[in-house]
Design an enzyme around this catalytic site. Structure first.
Site, PDB file in Angstrom:
ATOM      1  CB  ALA A  61      13.150 -17.035  41.969  1.00 34.13           C
ATOM      2  N   GLY A 102      12.150 -11.549  41.046  1.00 35.73           N
ATOM      3  CA  GLY A 102      11.013 -11.476  41.905  1.00 35.73           C
ATOM      4  C   GLY A 102      10.473 -10.572  42.859  1.00 35.73           C
ATOM      5  CD  GLU A 105       9.536 -10.410  38.403  1.00 37.71           C
ATOM      6  OE1 GLU A 105       8.629 -10.258  36.278  1.00 37.71           O
ATOM      7  OE2 GLU A 105       9.397 -11.308  38.684  1.00 37.71           O
ATOM      8  CD  GLU A 125      14.187 -11.307  36.959  1.00 36.96           C
ATOM      9  OE1 GLU A 125      13.576 -11.228  37.869  1.00 36.96           O
ATOM     10  OE2 GLU A 125      14.290 -10.034  36.387  1.00 36.96           O
TER      11      GLU A 125
END
Length: 728
Positions: A61, A102, A105, A125
């Protein structure tokens, strides 16, 4: 910002396109969902490859959007991952460069994962005060097991592709074209059952002592990341993967994510992230910018002095592939220094290889050790790293001025001496600059770049560029006694010592500061560094205090309160860990375990009685105020004086060089978080009853900001005057 599709036979290749790092913006996520839907409805497509444009899979992100977009959009990435996972056609992630946050992920949502040998993956994160919010805490444990997943999720550590392969995170690692290798793999798995490859359906292997594992992880993280919430909450999220079905675990992860997202700690961590990048864009109020000048390449660098600091600097330079000439004054010191440097380099190489980073192991430049000053003549840059003595440094710079080529940059690794005075003895003051490394220099990333009055933009630009080559975080600061970091540290340590006079013990003060988040309180830190470091500096500047006479309630020096306690301990040979005794006692000289010293407690009691110092017990939260608010106040004075160009400079220096916890942003961010009116009122109250402590007198800038309604920290720069210490 989109997901592009092309066909290679029956394999559809989806490419994430959002330069420069393929951030997963809401637009990219929507595009991915749209393309996936189209492909799954296309009967000619039998398998899918997911990759990123320009040699990067995805850095996750874009946190620049965190404060502007609706939080709900962060959840849409899980919608993408779910769509990937539920696809009826096999999907292979082709990882190049990085798959971070992300991005990783997203790869976990795919059925297969293949990476280039030089790629890296991570879930960082937690270092932004958050947790992986798109299934990372639920899928990764199902793939590699709870212990390994906990380590990756709670530390944010980067994992090389070879190491990830060993963990089972990747299915394959290749040295050539990743996309082509992924297409080949996709061809081979067409028609194979996908249920075993869907992590949402995979059973979670639980060790029999899983609860103990979680409890021990929390204890370890509490000690490692004092006061930080995100590391603890990450454990709770992984625990949910054990206790709940997958769908409910995803909901729990989301709930925990939102709790962290709205916290002050997450705001502080994200501020620290951007502050680190903003200091690289330093501009003087006059408009001059070091980036307006072109840096000169540094191919050969010399280091003078192979003590602890010089050794670390030499290793840092060599690690970057720079040829190093290391100079010492006598044969014995040279032999000790050379052995230490080579030993550090060997350990670093071995450690990289043991961690599976063999291909990324450092390739050290050649280091030449010498006693001959003439060997320095052709160096592009020289870093003097002898001990803090002005006369010695000036003598060295006079010699360098005579023997180095005219274009050689001359740098001094001083922690607080006057750069302009050192430059005054040279024939090239425009090429003289301060490079204040932090010890150990081969590990600590901070570098205070101290611009003298004559330091040219080219000189600043060259050193700032060199810092990037060395992997350092460099902050340009002005020239004043102790610069920025050590200048703020003075009131902090001073107040801590005053608290001992007022009735506290070193352990009580340290405990409060460590609970706040410092790795070490001021007294443990002083013992580690050596009490004689500050003592020599005070003697150099003529600041060692007069002896107390019986009946004097507090030592006065030019009308200012002064505690001679550190000087007295040094005079008694209590220099800290190196002698086995300082503010604490240790099992032996050089020991690391600090234990409260009964002798010191008795000494402090006798000291107070002899000088009629009345014990003044304050609450623990007040200990925090007594120590931190004077430090913050000095930060405002540094901004007033133009020594730092903005609050971000101070905060980066403190989070990277002085152990200020990142989840508290830095001293200036912390002041804005607790409220400038509170800081001002507290300082005014303390100063009213302690007029002999100037560090408690509120700065003019602090008063001005409060008068103007305490504007956000990002607006403080507009209130600052021009730099007073530089012609730039």
């Amino acid at each position: 910002m989109s997901a592009l599709k092309r066909m290679l036979g029956p394999v559809a290749v989806i490419t994430i396109s959002n330069p420069p790092v393929n951030a997963l913006s809401p637009a990219v996520q929507e595009s991915l969902l749209k393309v996936l839907k189209e492909i799954n409805l296309d009967p000619t497509v039998k398998a899918i490859v997911l990759g990123g444009e320009n040699g990067k899979f995805s850095a996750g992100a874009d946190i620049r959007t965190f404060q502007t977009r609706e939080v709900r959009s962060a959840a849409s990435l899980e919608d993408v991952n779910s769509a990937l996972e539920k696809s009826t056609k096999p999907i292979v992630a082709a990882i190049e460069g990085v798959a971070l946050g992300g991005g990783l992920e997203l790869a976990l949502g795919c059925h297969y994962r293949l990476a280039h040998v030089k790629a890296q993956v991570a879930l960082p994160e937690v270092l932004l005060g958050l947790l992986p919010g798109a299934g990372g805490t639920q899928r990764l444990p199902r793939l590699i097991g709870i212990p390994a997943a906990l380590e990756i999720i709670t530390t944010g550590q980067y994992v090389s592709a070879p190491a990830a392969l060993k963990l089972g995170l990747l299915d394959s690692v290749v040295e050539d074209n990743v996309v082509q290798a992924a297409v080949d793999l996709a061809h081979n798995v067409i028609g194979q059952p996908l249920e075993p490859r869907r992590l949402c359906m995979r059973p979670l292997p639980c060790p029999p002592n899983v609860e103990k594992l979680f409890d021990e992880a929390k204890v370890k993280l509490k000690k490692q990341f004092r006061g930080a919430k995100s590391h603890q909450v990450c454990v709770d999220a992984v625990r949910a993967a054990v206790e709940l079905p997958f769908a409910e675990g995803i909901l729990k992860e989301r709930e925990l994510f939102l709790t962290l997202f709205s916290s002050d700690q997450a705001k502080a961590r994200q501020y620290a992230f951007f502050a680190e990048r903003s200091v690289a864009r330093w501009t003087a109020p006059s408009g001059a910018n070091w980036k307006s000048a072109s840096p000169r390449p540094i191919r050969t660098a010399a280091v003078i002095g192979l003590g602890t600091m010089g050794r670390g600097i030499a290793v840092s330079l060599a690690r970057a592939g720079i040829q190093v000439i290391a100079l010492e004054q006598d044969k014995k010191q040279l032999e000790m220094g050379s052995k230490a440097v080579m030993s550090i380099m060997e350990r670093e190489t071995q450690k990289k290889q043991q961690l599976g980073h063999a291909l990324n192991a450092p390739h050290f430049g050649f280091v030449k050790f010498t006693l001959d000053f003439n060997e320095l003549g052709n160096a592009d840059l020289v870093i003097e790293a002898v001990y803090e003595n002005m006369a010695l440094k000036k003598e060295i710079f006079q010699r360098l001025s005579k023997m180095c080529k005219p274009e050689t940059f001359l740098c001094t690794n001083t922690s607080g001496l006057n750069i302009d005075e050192i430059a005054s003895v040279t024939d090239r003051p425009h090429l003289v600059i301060g490079t204040h490394f932090f010890s150990p220099a081969n590990i600590m990333r901070l570098l205070e770049v101290v611009r003298g009055y004559h330091s040219s933009p080219t000189t600043i630009s060259t050193v700032m560029n060199l810092s990037k080559v060395l992997g350092k975080i460099a902050v340009v600061v002005g020239n004043c006694p102790l610069f920025v970091g050590n200048r703020l540290m003075g009131p902090y340590v001073e107040q801590a010592v005053f608290l001992l006079e007022d009735g506290y013990t070193p352990n009580e003060v340290d405990q409060v500061l460590e609970e706040f988040g410092f790795a070490m309180g001021p007294f443990r830190m002083s013992d580690l560094a050596g009490l004689d470091v500050g003592w020599r500096s005070r003697m150099e500047r003529g600041l060692t205090g007069p002896k107390l006479s019986p009946g004097v309630p507090a030592c006065q020096r030019e009308g200012k309160r002064y505690s001679p306690l550190p000087d007295i301990l040094c005079e008694k040979g209590r220099l800290g860990q190196k002698t086995g005794q300082g503010w604490y006692q240790y099992e032996r000289a050089g020991g690391r375990t600090a234990v409260a010293d009964p002798w010191l407690q008795s000494f402090l009691e006798d000291y107070r009685k002899a000088h009629k110092i009345r014990q003044n017990v304050v609450r623990h939260d007040e200990i925090l105020e007594w120590c931190l608010y004077p430090l913050i106040n000095e930060g405002f004075k540094v901004l007033e004086d133009g020594i730092a160009s903005g609050p971000e400079d101070i905060d980066v220096i403190y989070t990277h060089g002085y152990g200020w916890p990142k989840h508290m942003g830095g001293p200036m961010f912390y002041a804005s978080m607790v409220g400038l009116p509170r800081v001002l009122t507290t300082l005014e109250t303390y100063y009213e009853s302690n007029r002999d402590v100037p560090s408690l007198k509120p700065s003019a800038l602090l008063k001005k900001l409060v008068t103007q309604g305490s504007p956000p920290l990002k607006e403080w720069r507009s209130q600052l005057g021009h730099h007073q210490s530089s012609k730039l």
